[in-house]
Motif scaffolding. Sequence first.
Motif, PDB file in Angstrom:
ATOM      1  N   HIS A 123      -2.870  -2.650  -7.830  1.00 35.97           N
ATOM      2  CA  HIS A 123      -3.286  -3.819  -7.047  1.00 35.97           C
ATOM      3  C   HIS A 123      -3.321  -3.501  -5.559  1.00 35.97           C
ATOM      4  CE1 HIS A 123      -2.480  -7.434  -9.981  1.00 35.97           C
ATOM      5  NE2 HIS A 123      -3.419  -6.610 -10.402  1.00 35.97           N
ATOM      6  N   LEU A 124      -2.284  -2.814  -5.083  1.00 36.33           N
ATOM      7  CA  LEU A 124      -2.228  -2.536  -3.641  1.00 36.33           C
ATOM      8  C   LEU A 124      -3.400  -1.655  -3.217  1.00 36.33           C
ATOM      9  CD1 LEU A 124      -0.908  -2.740  -0.888  1.00 36.33           C
ATOM     10  CD2 LEU A 124       0.601  -0.826  -1.525  1.00 36.33           C
ATOM     11  N   GLU A 125      -3.657  -0.623  -3.999  1.00 34.32           N
ATOM     12  CA  GLU A 125      -4.767   0.259  -3.628  1.00 34.32           C
ATOM     13  C   GLU A 125      -6.090  -0.510  -3.601  1.00 34.32           C
ATOM     14  OE1 GLU A 125      -4.271   3.184  -2.363  1.00 34.32           O
ATOM     15  OE2 GLU A 125      -2.136   2.927  -2.795  1.00 34.32           O
ATOM     16  N   THR A 126      -6.269  -1.393  -4.576  1.00 32.61           N
ATOM     17  CA  THR A 126      -7.505  -2.184  -4.617  1.00 32.61           C
ATOM     18  C   THR A 126      -7.567  -3.148  -3.437  1.00 32.61           C
ATOM     19  OG1 THR A 126      -7.444  -2.047  -7.027  1.00 32.61           O
ATOM     20  CG2 THR A 126      -8.940  -3.659  -6.080  1.00 32.61           C
ATOM     21  N   SER A 127      -6.441  -3.787  -3.130  1.00 30.20           N
ATOM     22  CA  SER A 127      -6.418  -4.730  -2.001  1.00 30.20           C
ATOM     23  C   SER A 127      -6.791  -4.025  -0.695  1.00 30.20           C
ATOM     24  CB  SER A 127      -5.027  -5.372  -1.861  1.00 30.20           C
ATOM     25  OG  SER A 127      -4.772  -6.247  -2.937  1.00 30.20           O
ATOM     26  N   LEU A 128      -6.224  -2.850  -0.474  1.00 30.72           N
ATOM     27  CA  LEU A 128      -6.532  -2.116   0.758  1.00 30.72           C
ATOM     28  C   LEU A 128      -8.011  -1.765   0.828  1.00 30.72           C
ATOM     29  CD1 LEU A 128      -3.409   0.264   0.901  1.00 30.72           C
ATOM     30  CD2 LEU A 128      -3.846  -1.739   2.334  1.00 30.72           C
ATOM     31  N   LYS A 129      -8.541  -1.326  -0.302  1.00 28.13           N
ATOM     32  CA  LYS A 129      -9.956  -0.951  -0.344  1.00 28.13           C
ATOM     33  C   LYS A 129     -10.852  -2.166  -0.082  1.00 28.13           C
ATOM     34  CE  LYS A 129     -13.149   1.150  -3.665  1.00 28.13           C
ATOM     35  NZ  LYS A 129     -13.680   0.021  -4.393  1.00 28.13           N
ATOM     36  N   GLU A 130     -10.575  -3.254  -0.784  1.00 28.41           N
ATOM     37  CA  GLU A 130     -11.428  -4.438  -0.644  1.00 28.41           C
ATOM     38  C   GLU A 130     -11.321  -5.057   0.749  1.00 28.41           C
ATOM     39  OE1 GLU A 130     -13.592  -4.785  -2.639  1.00 28.41           O
ATOM     40  OE2 GLU A 130     -13.004  -5.001  -4.728  1.00 28.41           O
ATOM     41  N   LEU A 131     -10.132  -4.978   1.329  1.00 24.93           N
ATOM     42  CA  LEU A 131      -9.937  -5.560   2.664  1.00 24.93           C
ATOM     43  C   LEU A 131     -10.371  -4.605   3.773  1.00 24.93           C
ATOM     44  CD1 LEU A 131      -6.543  -7.330   1.920  1.00 24.93           C
ATOM     45  CD2 LEU A 131      -8.641  -8.488   2.675  1.00 24.93           C
ATOM     46  N   GLY A 132     -10.701  -3.379   3.408  1.00 25.46           N
ATOM     47  CA  GLY A 132     -11.190  -2.426   4.399  1.00 25.46           C
ATOM     48  C   GLY A 132     -10.146  -2.068   5.441  1.00 25.46           C
ATOM     49  N   THR A 133      -8.921  -1.895   4.982  1.00 25.53           N
ATOM     50  CA  THR A 133      -7.842  -1.593   5.925  1.00 25.53           C
ATOM     51  C   THR A 133      -6.938  -0.513   5.330  1.00 25.53           C
ATOM     52  OG1 THR A 133      -6.029  -2.570   7.224  1.00 25.53           O
ATOM     53  CG2 THR A 133      -6.333  -3.405   4.989  1.00 25.53           C
ATOM     54  N   ASP A 134      -6.161   0.135   6.181  1.00 19.28           N
ATOM     55  CA  ASP A 134      -5.234   1.142   5.659  1.00 19.28           C
ATOM     56  C   ASP A 134      -3.827   0.578   5.476  1.00 19.28           C
ATOM     57  OD1 ASP A 134      -4.487   0.843   8.254  1.00 19.28           O
ATOM     58  OD2 ASP A 134      -4.609   2.972   8.798  1.00 19.28           O
ATOM     59  N   HIS A 135      -3.648  -0.688   5.856  1.00 21.01           N
ATOM     60  CA  HIS A 135      -2.331  -1.298   5.635  1.00 21.01           C
ATOM     61  C   HIS A 135      -2.436  -2.815   5.616  1.00 21.01           C
ATOM     62  CE1 HIS A 135      -2.660  -2.008   9.930  1.00 21.01           C
ATOM     63  NE2 HIS A 135      -1.658  -2.832   9.848  1.00 21.01           N
ATOM     64  N   LEU A 136      -1.522  -3.426   4.902  1.00 24.22           N
ATOM     65  CA  LEU A 136      -1.331  -4.871   4.979  1.00 24.22           C
ATOM     66  C   LEU A 136      -0.138  -5.123   5.883  1.00 24.22           C
ATOM     67  CD1 LEU A 136      -1.595  -5.818   1.188  1.00 24.22           C
ATOM     68  CD2 LEU A 136      -3.350  -6.133   2.954  1.00 24.22           C
ATOM     69  N   ASP A 137      -0.196  -6.168   6.670  1.00 22.65           N
ATOM     70  CA  ASP A 137       0.977  -6.499   7.481  1.00 22.65           C
ATOM     71  C   ASP A 137       2.083  -7.073   6.593  1.00 22.65           C
ATOM     72  OD1 ASP A 137       0.052  -5.941  10.309  1.00 22.65           O
ATOM     73  OD2 ASP A 137      -1.597  -7.144   9.503  1.00 22.65           O
ATOM     74  N   ILE A 138       1.689  -7.879   5.643  1.00 20.61           N
ATOM     75  CA  ILE A 138       2.652  -8.401   4.671  1.00 20.61           C
ATOM     76  C   ILE A 138       2.018  -8.322   3.279  1.00 20.61           C
ATOM     77  CG2 ILE A 138       4.068 -10.370   3.954  1.00 20.61           C
ATOM     78  CD1 ILE A 138       3.513 -11.402   6.922  1.00 20.61           C
ATOM     79  N   TRP A 139       2.790  -7.812   2.354  1.00 18.81           N
ATOM     80  CA  TRP A 139       2.347  -7.803   0.954  1.00 18.81           C
ATOM     81  C   TRP A 139       3.367  -8.588   0.154  1.00 18.81           C
ATOM     82  CZ3 TRP A 139       2.950  -3.462  -3.155  1.00 18.81           C
ATOM     83  CH2 TRP A 139       2.088  -3.706  -4.229  1.00 18.81           C
ATOM     84  N   TYR A 140       2.876  -9.675  -0.438  1.00 16.33           N
ATOM     85  CA  TYR A 140       3.763 -10.569  -1.172  1.00 16.33           C
ATOM     86  C   TYR A 140       3.804 -10.246  -2.655  1.00 16.33           C
ATOM     87  CZ  TYR A 140       3.528 -13.802   2.842  1.00 16.33           C
ATOM     88  OH  TYR A 140       3.611 -14.386   4.086  1.00 16.33           O
ATOM     89  N   MET A 141       4.989 -10.342  -3.250  1.00 16.20           N
ATOM     90  CA  MET A 141       5.092 -10.517  -4.696  1.00 16.20           C
ATOM     91  C   MET A 141       4.674 -11.968  -4.930  1.00 16.20           C
ATOM     92  SD  MET A 141       8.760  -8.765  -5.544  1.00 16.20           S
ATOM     93  CE  MET A 141       9.185  -7.201  -4.751  1.00 16.20           C
ATOM     94  N   HIS A 142       3.608 -12.147  -5.670  1.00 16.34           N
ATOM     95  CA  HIS A 142       2.979 -13.462  -5.770  1.00 16.34           C
ATOM     96  C   HIS A 142       3.497 -14.242  -6.971  1.00 16.34           C
ATOM     97  CE1 HIS A 142       0.108 -16.491  -4.969  1.00 16.34           C
ATOM     98  NE2 HIS A 142      -0.892 -16.067  -5.716  1.00 16.34           N
ATOM     99  N   PHE A 143       3.711 -15.563  -6.725  1.00 20.15           N
ATOM    100  CA  PHE A 143       3.970 -16.475  -7.833  1.00 20.15           C
ATOM    101  C   PHE A 143       5.284 -16.113  -8.533  1.00 20.15           C
ATOM    102  CE2 PHE A 143       1.816 -18.164 -11.997  1.00 20.15           C
ATOM    103  CZ  PHE A 143       2.651 -19.257 -11.970  1.00 20.15           C
TER     104      PHE A 143
END
Length: 383
Positions: A123-143
Amino acid sequence: MNSSDSRRRFLAAGLSLPATAFSTPQAPIRPASTSPSPGALAYRTLGKTGLKVTSVGFGCMVTSDESVVARAVDMGITYFDTARVYGRGNNERMVGSALKGRRDKVVLSSKSTARTAAEAKAHLETSLKELGTDHLDIWYMHFRDEPGAISDEIIPVWEDAKKEGKIRFIGVSTHNPNAIADRVLQVGKFDVVLSTYNFAIGSVNDPAYQRFDEAGIGLVAMKVMAPASRAFGFKTGGEHSNRPGGPLAALKWVLRNKRFGTTIPSMTDTEQLQENFRAMSEPFGAQEEKLLAGINESIRPLYCRMCYQCSGQCPQGAAIPDTIRFLSYADFYGQFTLGREHFAALPDEKRAVRCGECASCAVKCPNGVNIPERMARAQELFA
Ligand code: SF4
Ligand code: SF4
């Protein structure tokens, strides 16, 4: 849609900075250009993270028009929240497109519903790719609405991601902060908690919020307008009715609580963005208090306050708070698919319950929610 620690703390931890890092620790993140805005920006610090963010952020879950996100950045809003699951992944792609050339001006968060380490990493790798960034400022464990959802298996994934510079801060999102507070504090790794707060929910979660606040954990408020993105209005008597001033009053009500570092109201168009922006600089008035009291009464049978007092009370084993919340995604946010997907993820025996087969409901909601009506509607809608 959710944030944590400052770049300075990131440096202090001896970690290498992502390529897009900016170098002015503790300084508010400001827009490159400031076009005329309906009010003034207001900033707050997000707990021990040290991040300074605008008190009104942007929950991107129901947004499909990327120009609204881009406009919000240009107006100076600095906190943007999405999730891997929103729009079946399309939401992250839209946000990534909107933030092209703007990434370094915002605090960006995303979330993962993953319950296994392998899925979370993917999920993290996909999120970074889709968001076009090399890092998230905050990554939540969701729900994560019960302690077991924060498993020992997945915590190292978030810790490793932080060490590797793929995320700056670790967050958890929940609708039931009182239930997970002990676990969050025992784990001791969380920088930010994203949770529900609005005029209809009131103070039910305050015990948990106080404990998080005292531990230095940053707080982000979601579901801040109760069932009311302006596009759908407050639902009364089975119909959506527009309550002029209601969404703005609801957001101002939340902003009175300084314990929250920021808020993530949903926005679908520029008009809504402009209205939410005003909440940062306008006071909350007595007339608005009255307006919200009236709205609260009109939505009483429809809107679950997420107090969880009915959990486990149904003799048939129905998942009452979760199911009614999933229904609210469809009824109040226009997110039928999201609601149905969540409902489909419930265990078979919970999805199989049919409230219409009960002569009367054995569960009473202390907040006046018509549980059998809401449940039967969800079961019919999502079946
Ligand atoms: S249905 Fe009522 S009792 Fe159950 S969680 Fe919602 S507000 Fe609380
Ligand atoms: S009507 Fe009430 S008691 Fe019957 S299944 Fe539904 S929630 Fe449970």
